[in-house]
Write an enzyme that holds these catalytic residues in place. Structure first.
Site, PDB file in Angstrom:
ATOM      1  N   HIS A 266      21.275  82.338  24.305  1.00 24.77           N
ATOM      2  CA  HIS A 266      20.709  81.181  24.397  1.00 24.77           C
ATOM      3  C   HIS A 266      19.303  81.254  25.057  1.00 24.77           C
ATOM      4  O   HIS A 266      19.059  82.120  25.744  1.00 24.77           O
ATOM      5  CB  HIS A 266      21.597  80.082  25.115  1.00 24.77           C
ATOM      6  CG  HIS A 266      21.764  80.417  26.582  1.00 24.77           C
ATOM      7  ND1 HIS A 266      21.008  79.909  27.473  1.00 24.77           N
ATOM      8  CD2 HIS A 266      22.456  81.288  27.162  1.00 24.77           C
ATOM      9  CE1 HIS A 266      21.188  80.275  28.780  1.00 24.77           C
ATOM     10  NE2 HIS A 266      22.477  81.024  28.475  1.00 24.77           N
ATOM     11  N   ASP A 278      19.341  84.673  33.137  1.00 26.34           N
ATOM     12  CA  ASP A 278      20.103  83.506  32.411  1.00 26.34           C
ATOM     13  C   ASP A 278      19.543  82.726  31.534  1.00 26.34           C
ATOM     14  O   ASP A 278      18.933  81.481  32.109  1.00 26.34           O
ATOM     15  CB  ASP A 278      20.846  82.712  33.310  1.00 26.34           C
ATOM     16  CG  ASP A 278      21.917  81.852  32.767  1.00 26.34           C
ATOM     17  OD1 ASP A 278      22.379  81.979  31.489  1.00 26.34           O
ATOM     18  OD2 ASP A 278      22.614  80.981  33.232  1.00 26.34           O
ATOM     19  N   GLU A 310      22.430  75.498  25.379  1.00 27.67           N
ATOM     20  CA  GLU A 310      23.835  76.293  25.657  1.00 27.67           C
ATOM     21  C   GLU A 310      23.694  75.623  27.218  1.00 27.67           C
ATOM     22  O   GLU A 310      24.952  75.496  27.376  1.00 27.67           O
ATOM     23  CB  GLU A 310      23.437  77.767  26.028  1.00 27.67           C
ATOM     24  CG  GLU A 310      24.900  78.484  26.104  1.00 27.67           C
ATOM     25  CD  GLU A 310      24.958  78.578  27.783  1.00 27.67           C
ATOM     26  OE1 GLU A 310      26.163  79.242  28.158  1.00 27.67           O
ATOM     27  OE2 GLU A 310      24.159  78.314  28.610  1.00 27.67           O
ATOM     28  N   ASP A 339      24.981  86.954  26.909  1.00 26.08           N
ATOM     29  CA  ASP A 339      24.699  86.072  27.853  1.00 26.08           C
ATOM     30  C   ASP A 339      24.680  86.651  29.279  1.00 26.08           C
ATOM     31  O   ASP A 339      25.817  86.850  29.555  1.00 26.08           O
ATOM     32  CB  ASP A 339      25.387  84.978  27.870  1.00 26.08           C
ATOM     33  CG  ASP A 339      25.154  83.652  28.563  1.00 26.08           C
ATOM     34  OD1 ASP A 339      23.930  83.592  29.180  1.00 26.08           O
ATOM     35  OD2 ASP A 339      25.355  82.472  28.565  1.00 26.08           O
TER      36      ASP A 339
END
Length: 496
Positions: A266, A278, A310, A339
């Site tokens: 994402h 992240d 996301e 991820d």
């Protein structure tokens, strides 16, 4: 006459030779060893520095670097991915999908119960308190779990409702509190640990909602059950809005277009920080691999995806899968989710995606990862395959899926320290969903190793699907069993 025929024949052969010796056909077939060799920590970190500069575009509006959807930081991220891929237009068909998504920003919040100012967390996508000002009222204990309107006593009107977590989504509890006339809601955890969740899709009856721990809630529960009056004050200044945001996809022009290996990460961060681990780590790893894959020929098509929203509840991947026809669905032989690959207090984690409750092929992908770790003398651990990332929509739609990660807010155990090093009792990523998820928040060696593993997964299936289960036309049947059992997540935040 014969000589003319010979000239024609020679010309035909020459044209055929030119076609056969096109630039793409002269490339070597991809191999795991070659693609892995192309991936270096130096280049990964170079891209991370570029991504952090992009996150700084969000400072003007948010007061700090962020790549949340709707921000200049996220628009810049999408542009960066697309601009990089546009230089490889000879090799990839690049496309995008724009869709609407709900996002929120909590500007300020506070919760006081009795005389105590609590370290409460405002829930994601919560509305503000009335007029974005403090509201005051008695604390009222809600019966049962607050999942039924009958759980809310008559004196809920004008109060701040205290509700246990459990059984139904947080959004349902908040809406029920609003219907009963509560000014705000406080959901307390029913197990040890912090409570940070999302209300999900906004609705008219939602009220400003906080999460607190069971330990924090227990003294007030005891006093309320004893008939004591507890004054309370709640304040949330928040924005909830709908924005247009974009998925980016790149598919190799070469390879069997009816048999595709797909992988994604994402492109957005949470509001609170720049999201360099992240999922900047996944975004960058995929982009770096896509750049180097263009040196090689593939037998099966490879499709990369960078999902938007996301962090708002897997909205980009959900939207993508919802738009697939049955024919296009079946062309995706498997989906690989990447991820968070560089958590500082990392563990090498593999989603425990078994064929028993997921589309057949998920377990074979799981085993590819574990075989790689084992072959390279690395330990690994299995983690729950519970819907926390963008693989979810794929397995619901019958597409085999899996992935690897290095950990988020979970606490590292002594046993894991023996396997991976690090610090017991700390989160795998101490900066998860925080401002400090920046360039200092990366385990570079783990990131490089996992990126090489991704390269191996791409090369393996780009060469052949021999031995990998064929797709069948029964999407989602097995996954429904998991949906019905303690399904706490849809995205990174708790939903119930």
């Amino acid at each position: 006459m014969k000589s003319v025929l010979c000239v024609v024949a020679f010309s035909t052969l020459a044209v055929s030779s030119v076609i056969q010796q096109s630039p793409e056909s002269r490339k070597p077939l991809v191999s795991s060893a070659a693609l892995e060799h192309d991936i270096t920590s130096k280049n990964l970190f170079k891209r991370a520095k570029q991504l952090y500069k992009i996150a700084e575009l969000g400072v003007e509006e948010y007061g700090h670097p962020t790549r949340v959807i709707g921000s200049k930081g996220h628009v810049g991220t999408v542009d960066y991915v697309q601009n990089t891929l546009s230089k490889l237009a000879h090799y990839y068909d690049v496309s995008n999908q724009t869709f609407e998504a709900v996002t929120g920003n909590i500007l300020n919040s506070s919760l006081t119960l009795g005389d105590d100012l609590l370290p409460a967390s405002a829930m994601s996508l919560t509305p503000p308190t009335k007029d974005k000002a403090p509201v005051n009222g008695p604390l009222v204990l809600v019966a049962n779990l607050g999942c039924d309107e009958s759980d809310y006593p008559a004196n809920t009107t004008g109060s701040i409702a205290l509700i246990s977590r459990g059984e139904c989504p947080f959004g349902q509890k908040s809406a029920n509190a609003g219907k009963a006339g509560a000014l705000a809601a406080v959901v307390y955890n029913n197990i040890a640990g912090n409570l940070s969740g999302t209300l999900g899709q906004p609705e008219a009856n939602h009220v400003a909602t906080f999460g607190i721990t069971l330990e924090e809630a227990q003294p007030y529960i005891t006093d309320l059950k004893a008939g004591k009056d507890i004054p309370a004050s709640a304040y949330i200044d928040a924005i909830v809005k709908v924005v247009a945001t974009t998925n980016v996809m790149a598919q190799t022009r070469g390879g069997d277009q009816d048999n595709c290996v797909m992988l994604g990460g994402h492109s957005d961060s949470v509001t609170e920080g720049p999201g360099i681990n992240d999922d900047g780590s996944g975004t960058i790893a995929l982009l770096e691999i896509a750049v180097h894959l263009a040196k090689y020929k593939v037998n099966n098509c490879v499709r990369f995806a960078w999902w938007a929203a996301e962090e708002e509840g897997l909205l980009g991947s959900d939207y993508y899968v919802s738009q697939l026809s049955e024919e296009e669905n079946l062309k995706i032989r498997l989906f690989m989710d990447y991820d968070m690959l560089a958590s500082p207090n990392f563990a090498y984690q593999v989603y425990n995606a078994t064929n028993a409750v997921n589309p057949v092929g998920s377990e074979e992908l799981r085993d590819l990862y574990t075989d790689y770790y084992t072959a390279h003398g690395q330990n690994f651990t299995y983690i729950e395959f519970n819907g926390r990332s963008d693989y979810d929509a794929f397995i619901v739609a019958g597409i085999p899926a899996g992935g690897i990660a290095t950990g988020a807010e979970g606490v590292k155990t002594e046993d894991e320290v023996a396997l991976f090093g690090g610090t017991a009792g700390d989160w795998y990523d101490p900066c998860y969903h925080q401002l400090c998820d920046d360039l200092t928040n990366l385990a570079i060696d783990a990131w490089e190793f996992n990126s090489k593993l991704i390269a191996h997964s791409v090369a393996t299936y780009a060469i052949s699907f021999d031995g990998f289960p064929k797709r069948i036309k029964t999407p989602g049947v097995k996954r429904n069993k998991l949906r019905q059992s303690n399904y706490l997540y849809h995205g990174p935040d708790l939903v119930m």
